[in-house]
Design an enzyme around this catalytic site. Structure first.
Site, PDB file in Angstrom:
ATOM      1  CB  THR A   1      -4.925   7.378   5.956  1.00  0.00           C
ATOM      2  OG1 THR A   1      -5.143   6.055   5.089  1.00  0.00           O
ATOM      3  CG2 THR A   1      -5.097   6.813   7.511  1.00  0.00           C
TER       4      THR A   1
ATOM      5  CE  LYS B   1      -7.097   3.387   5.950  1.00  0.00           C
ATOM      6  NZ  LYS B   1      -5.428   3.025   5.779  1.00  0.00           N
TER       7      LYS B   1
ATOM      8  CB  THR C   1      -2.221   0.227   4.412  1.00  0.00           C
ATOM      9  OG1 THR C   1      -0.956   0.154   5.165  1.00  0.00           O
ATOM     10  CG2 THR C   1      -2.915   1.158   5.320  1.00  0.00           C
TER      11      THR C   1
ATOM     12  CD  GLU D   1      -1.777   6.063  -1.009  1.00  0.00           C
ATOM     13  OE1 GLU D   1      -1.801   6.387   0.307  1.00  0.00           O
ATOM     14  OE2 GLU D   1      -0.721   5.540  -1.417  1.00  0.00           O
TER      15      GLU D   1
ATOM     16  CG  ASN E   1       2.504   6.900  -1.420  1.00  0.00           C
ATOM     17  OD1 ASN E   1       2.441   6.434  -0.325  1.00  0.00           O
ATOM     18  ND2 ASN E   1       1.759   6.617  -2.510  1.00  0.00           N
TER      19      ASN E   1
ATOM     20  CB  THR F   1       5.812  16.993   4.057  1.00  0.00           C
ATOM     21  OG1 THR F   1       5.343  16.206   2.922  1.00  0.00           O
ATOM     22  CG2 THR F   1       6.911  16.563   4.759  1.00  0.00           C
TER      23      THR F   1
END
EC number: 2.3.1.35
Length: 395
Positions: free
Chosen positions: A146, A169, A180, A263, A390, A395
């Site tokens: 992702t 992942k 996650t 991230e 995040n 979007t």
């Protein structure tokens, strides 16, 4: 043991493939044999987790895994569970498998209905490319990514000839139990499901359950371990420890890759807590350090504010005495001692600390000086990009 190329496809009896288009992907892995699994403890549990846990708990074996990215199929009610069942059924029908031996995994946005028709339409393309090459393993890994920036796969061959390979992942929403993350691991050792289960739980406890990116436990986490038995090698009792060590090695490398690929992250933080009275104390303190937003922010800014580390250990719940603590930072081949048995070290050099903190990988060692237990946790720095990624996720 030695690392080898090929990811999960280095393991005899495993074939895989995946396709990715934009933010959505689809992966299929074929491997028949005894299996075990570890799953999220989030009480908001995604449909694929419920289904796959049921497969493991009742059948103790798997014939295949089908996984999609882009949609978590979480908080989707009965419709979501039916969609997860449909994913398994579609694959089973195509390949002549029993649907109740197919595990399903999903990752992505929570609270949106899965587009089953899209998965059905893309499945033939995935199946057409199924194979056992290193490229097939890599494509399968890419398809479950992702916000990941790098492919995460590791394979080893043990001295006895047994192979273990895994793909994973994970980049955000990371803090076990688990975070996650999806991990699909395979071995060609000839071992039953109960042995796999025992080894898996020990390995996950020492690796994936010791990584923190942001402290959020996901709805979709799962680690599956399947044995194809294709090597024909049945580890003797004396060799089972070696098998467990091999699994821990593979998972450790994947855990470090996930922490480093957090991230927006620019640095890998490794917190080693030694000298603890109990192993649980060591775990609590190590995870508290890599979880602390203040520690993570200081690492990002190369701010030599080492007091945040001892503060994080202090509120972790671990037993400690501040007059016994010793603290050091290392990285780039250099090390600086900051605290020695509760006293600020005479060799403390904040300029050297800033230099060490500029490295991509930083090791924090905290000695509690209360016992002999130890634990290691992995995390990453907290950056501006974490907020941006995040804030724009859907979007």
């Amino acid at each position: 043991m030695k690392e080898i190329e090929g990811g999960i496809c280095a393991v005899r009896g495993v074939s895989a493939n995946g396709i990715k288009a934009g933010k959505t992907g689809l992966t299929v892995i074929l491997a028949e044999g005894p299996a075990a699994g570890v799953f999220t403890k989030n009480k908001v549990t995604a449909a694929p987790v419920i289904l796959s846990k049921g497969v493991i708990d009742t059948k103790h074996r798997l014939s295949a895994v089908i996984a999609n990215s882009g949609n978590a199929n979480a908080f989707t009610g009965d419709d979501g569970f039916l969609d997860a069942m449909e994913m398994a059924a579609i694959l089973a029908q195509k390949l002549g498998l029993e649907a109740d031996t197919v595990a399903v995994a999903s990752t992505g946005v929570i609270g949106r209905r899965l587009d089953i028709s899209s998965i059905a339409d893309r499945l033939p393309e995935v199946l057409k490319g199924l194979g056992s090459s290193p490229e097939c393993s890599r494509e399968a890994t890419k398809a479950i990514m992702t916000t990941d920036r790098v492919v995460k796969e590791v394979a080893i061959e043990m001295d006895c000839g047994i192979r273990i390979g895994a793909i994973a992942k994970g980049s955000g929403m990371i803090e076990p139990n688990m975070g996650t993350m999806l991990c699909f691991a395979y071995t060609d050792a000839k071992v039953p499901a109960d042995v796999l289960d025992a080894a898996l739980r020990v390995a996950v406890g020492k690796t994936f359950n010791m990584i923190v990116v942001d402290g959020d436990t996901s709805t979709n986490d799962m680690v599956l371990l399947t044995s194809t038995c294709k090597s024909g090698i049945k580890p003797c009792m004396d060799c089972l420890d070696d098998f467990e060590e091999g699994l821990i090695y593979v998972f450790t490398e994947l855990a470090k890759k996930m922490a480093k690929d957090g991230e927006g992250a620019t640095k890998l933080i490794e917190a080693r807590v030694i000298g603890a009275k109990t192993h649980e104390d060591a775990k609590l303190a190590a995870k508290s350090i890599v979880r602390s937003p203040l520690v993570k922010s200081a690492i990002f800014g190369k701010d030599p504010n080492w007091g945040r580390v001892v503060a994080a250990a202090g509120y972790s719940g671990a037993e400690l005495e501040q007059e016994r603590l010793s603290l050091s930072f290392s990285g780039g081949g250099e090390e600086v001692e900051l605290v020695n048995s509760g006293e600020i070290s005479s060799s403390s050099d904040l300029e050297l600390l800033k230099k060490i903190m500029a490295n991509d990988e930083i090791v924090i060692t905290l000695d509690l000086n209360l016992g002999k237990e130890q634990a290691t946790a992995w995390g990453c720095d907290l950056t501006y990009d974490y907020v941006r990624i995040n804030a724009e996720y859907t979007t």
